[in-house]
Design a protein around this motif. Structure first.
Motif, mmCIF file in Angstrom:
data_model
loop_
_atom_site.group_PDB
_atom_site.id
_atom_site.type_symbol
_atom_site.label_atom_id
_atom_site.label_comp_id
_atom_site.label_asym_id
_atom_site.label_seq_id
_atom_site.Cartn_x
_atom_site.Cartn_y
_atom_site.Cartn_z
ATOM 1 N N ARG A 95 54.624 68.966 25.848
ATOM 2 C CA ARG A 95 54.973 69.918 26.917
ATOM 3 C C ARG A 95 56.474 70.176 26.825
ATOM 4 N N ARG A 124 46.445 59.454 31.270
ATOM 5 C CA ARG A 124 45.200 60.201 31.080
ATOM 6 C C ARG A 124 44.003 59.253 30.999
ATOM 7 N N ALA A 286 47.239 63.829 41.136
ATOM 8 C CA ALA A 286 45.860 64.214 41.455
ATOM 9 C C ALA A 286 45.885 65.245 42.567
ATOM 10 N N ALA A 289 47.768 68.638 41.341
ATOM 11 C CA ALA A 289 47.112 69.436 40.295
ATOM 12 C C ALA A 289 45.755 69.948 40.761
ATOM 13 N N GLY A 290 45.157 69.288 41.776
ATOM 14 C CA GLY A 290 43.783 69.640 42.112
ATOM 15 C C GLY A 290 43.592 70.541 43.318
ATOM 16 N N VAL A 293 44.454 74.875 42.761
ATOM 17 C CA VAL A 293 43.621 75.493 41.735
ATOM 18 C C VAL A 293 42.167 75.649 42.232
ATOM 19 N N VAL A 352 40.812 80.568 36.478
ATOM 20 C CA VAL A 352 41.819 80.448 37.548
ATOM 21 C C VAL A 352 43.208 80.088 37.001
ATOM 22 N N HIS A 359 51.200 74.296 25.440
ATOM 23 C CA HIS A 359 51.242 73.036 24.671
ATOM 24 C C HIS A 359 52.405 73.152 23.676
ATOM 25 N N THR A 424 37.721 77.122 30.710
ATOM 26 C CA THR A 424 38.463 77.095 31.973
ATOM 27 C C THR A 424 39.327 75.856 32.149
ATOM 28 N N PHE A 425 38.932 74.749 31.524
ATOM 29 C CA PHE A 425 39.689 73.513 31.756
ATOM 30 C C PHE A 425 40.703 73.211 30.655
ATOM 31 N N PHE A 427 42.438 72.596 26.841
ATOM 32 C CA PHE A 427 42.119 72.155 25.478
ATOM 33 C C PHE A 427 42.645 70.763 25.136
ATOM 34 N N ARG A 430 45.233 67.747 26.392
ATOM 35 C CA ARG A 430 45.806 68.162 27.671
ATOM 36 C C ARG A 430 44.742 68.814 28.535
ATOM 37 N N CYS A 432 42.022 69.478 31.317
ATOM 38 C CA CYS A 432 42.017 68.936 32.678
ATOM 39 C C CYS A 432 41.287 67.598 32.713
ATOM 40 N N ALA A 434 40.324 66.015 35.199
ATOM 41 C CA ALA A 434 39.478 65.873 36.392
ATOM 42 C C ALA A 434 38.364 66.911 36.369
#
Ligand code: HEM
Length: 513
Positions: A95, A124, A286, A289-290, A293, A352, A359, A424-425, A427, A430, A432, A434
């Motif tokens: 990042r 992670r 948590a 980031a959650g 979104v 979203v 990356h 959507t989540f 790659f 990295r 997601c 969750a």
């Protein structure tokens, strides 16, 4: 000092000119750049993802860009993203190490901004372990309770639907993260939301000059008020995240064995060798980031309902047949294949996080004859992938039938996961962490909404005509996550009995919420 600054600036100018103007001949396709600024001035004020869509159509699947000295590659074909970000994820999982946000504001503890390395791997692993599919069962009651509260809030104040969606995700994720017995939970919720909002602003590209001209970090404190600002914000959020984490630890020591993400993080602190600051930031990550979104996604789903009233009716017919008068719960999930398809389409239709999060490439690479130098950032356009007719026919239409594929008994196929088939989540390393939790929350909210309400166009109070809302012209609120600006929508209980059931259901679950 001035001489030093001038010398550094001159060296930087020479470097930029050399890279961007003199050696510009063999570039990967992309829009023309200006010396020093690259493509920075071409960036639109908002709706970045639509600009990137135009770049894809004009220049092809791999587009080269430069923003204020940093090189970027825009990827629009899933195969390229899979090759670079998934198969070569040991190299493409860095990042940007922002000075303000990562170094000072987060003290290099915030997962979203961590470089690829041991700390990221540890954080992670904890997330993946604690939010793996069969660990989520213990959160089902909390998800169903808060979905029930969402229904009540919408019943009583449908016009404030956006506030209710945000309240739903914030309360739910707070309770999953820290459990349900926090003291002063409402004020902590406000504090954590405020911290979240201020971090989002600090993370925006261009928010702090030092992230473009990193040499500014060599200036002493008295010339760098921004540094004190970042350190103060770090101490404030650390105090909050630590206080919430320690409350969970103390409750556990006093015999409270209720499950929460943070309780389990404490349990594996020694195994993963996590220092106390990392433990605190895992909880903060948590939450931050959650929350927004998931609310953005649900907001966009309401817009989808206006574009496809037939889909709403079809999903309601399935709910009536399988669930009947009850509020739907996870026990119904496998018997609702059309609902499964609706949720998958809600994840795809408007991704979203349309550009994921860039990356960084850590080591020089070659790909399809292109040289990708270490330090290049990769933007995978999930939006372009989800709209491309090579991947999805009529991608602009909200059409769950593209996913509808029940097994021989009319149930959801066991192999058909809500997290598969779309991007959507994000790659690779990295992606997601969750994602399984996220799809369960989205499923529970959408199933409850469709069971309870007719979601239709509002009517003009003067003419009585429906007020049409066109997703292609409606304004969008954007940042890393996107959502429509609030639009007129009528959210009314399907029948009087549904309204009564919503109140009764909340009464039944409220005491344990
Ligand atoms: C529908 C809901 C959600 C969507 C669509 C979503 C999507 C994403 C995406 C696209 C990324 C970046 C992936 C990449 O860089 O390739 C991400 C990262 C992340 N998400 Fe989610 N997310 C959702 C919900 C959640 C929830 C509920 C949590 C926590 C409870 C969460 C925690 C995280 C974290 C910690 C990261 C940073 C991972 C890293 O940088 O290594 N997300 N998410």
């Amino acid at each position: 000092m001035l001489v030093l600054i001038s010398a550094i600036s001159l060296a930087a100018c020479t470097f930029y000119l050399a890279r961007n103007v003199i050696f510009a001949g063999d570039r990967i396709p992309g829009p023309r750049r200006l010396p020093l600024l690259g493509n920075t001035l071409q960036l639109p004020k908002g709706h970045f993802w639509t600009w990137f869509e135009r770049l894809y159509h004009e220049f092809g699947p791999i587009v080269s860009l430069n923003f204020a000295g940093d090189d970027y590659l825009l990827l629009s074909h899933p195969a390229d993203a899979e090759e670079l970000l998934v198969k070569r994820s040991a190299i493409f999982s860095g990042r940007k190490q922002s000075v303000f946000g990562a170094k000072y504001r987060s003290n290099n503890k915030r997962m979203l901004l961590l470089p690829h390395g041991e700390d990221l791997k540890k954080q992670r692993s904890v997330f993946k372990l604690l939010l793996r599919p069969n660990a989520l069962l213990s959160y089902h009651d909390r998800i169903e309770q808060q979905s029930s509260r969402l229904l009540l809030d919408l019943l009583e104040g449908p016009d404030r639907y956006r506030d209710h969606l945000y309240r739903f995700t914030a309360t739910l994720i707070m309770r999953i993260t820290y459990g349900t017995g926090l003291h002063g939970q409402e004020s902590d919720l406000d504090a954590i939301l405020a911290s979240n909002q201020s971090f989002n602003l600090d993370a925006l590209p261009g928010a702090h000059l030092v992230d473009t001209f990193t040499w500014l970090d060599y200036l002493p404190d008295f010339l760098s008020p921004w540094r004190n600002d970042a350190k103060r914000k770090h101490l404030e959020e650390l105090e909050l995240f630590q206080r919430l984490a320690v409350q969970v630890k103390e409750r556990r020591a006093n015999g409270d064995d209720s499950e929460s993400f943070m309780a389990q993080v404490w349990d594996c602190q020694t195994k993963y060798d996590l220092d106390e600051e990392t433990v605190a930031y895992l909880g903060g990550s948590a939450f931050e980031a959650g929350t927004s979104v998931t609310a953005c996604l649900l907001h966009t789903f309401l817009l989808a309902c206006l574009t496809q009233p037939d889909v709403v009716r079809k999903a309601q017919a399935e709910l009536d047949q399988v669930v009947g008068e009850d509020v739907p719960g996870f026990e119904h999930m496998s018997r609702l294949p059309y609902m499964h398809a609706v949720v998958k389409e809600a994840l795809r239709w408007v991704p979203v996080t349309p550009l994921a999060f860039p990356h960084k490439c850590d080591v020089d690479q070659e790909y399809k004859g292109i040289k990708i130098t270490a330090g290049t950032f990769i933007i995978p356009s999930i939006w372009n992938m989800h709209k491309d007719p090579r991947n999805f026919t009529d991608g602009q239409i909200f059409d769950p039938s593209r996913w509808y594929n029940p097994d021989a008994n009319g149930n959801v196929k066991e192999s058909d996961s809500l997290v598969d088939g779309h991007w959507t989540f994000g790659f690779g390393r990295r992606q997601c962490p969750a994602n399984y939790l996220a799809v369960e929350v989205v499923w529970a909210a959408i199933a409850a909404l469709l069971w309870a309400f007719d979601i239709r166009n509002s009517k003009d109070p003067v003419t009585g005509q429906p007020i049409e809302v066109d997703p292609t012209t409606t304004p969008w609120l954007d940042g890393v996550n996107i959502e429509p600006a609030p639009f007129p929508v009528s959210i009314l209980p399907r029948t009087k009995a549904h309204g009564e059931k919503i109140r009764l259901h909340w009464k039944a679950v409220a005491s344990s919420a």
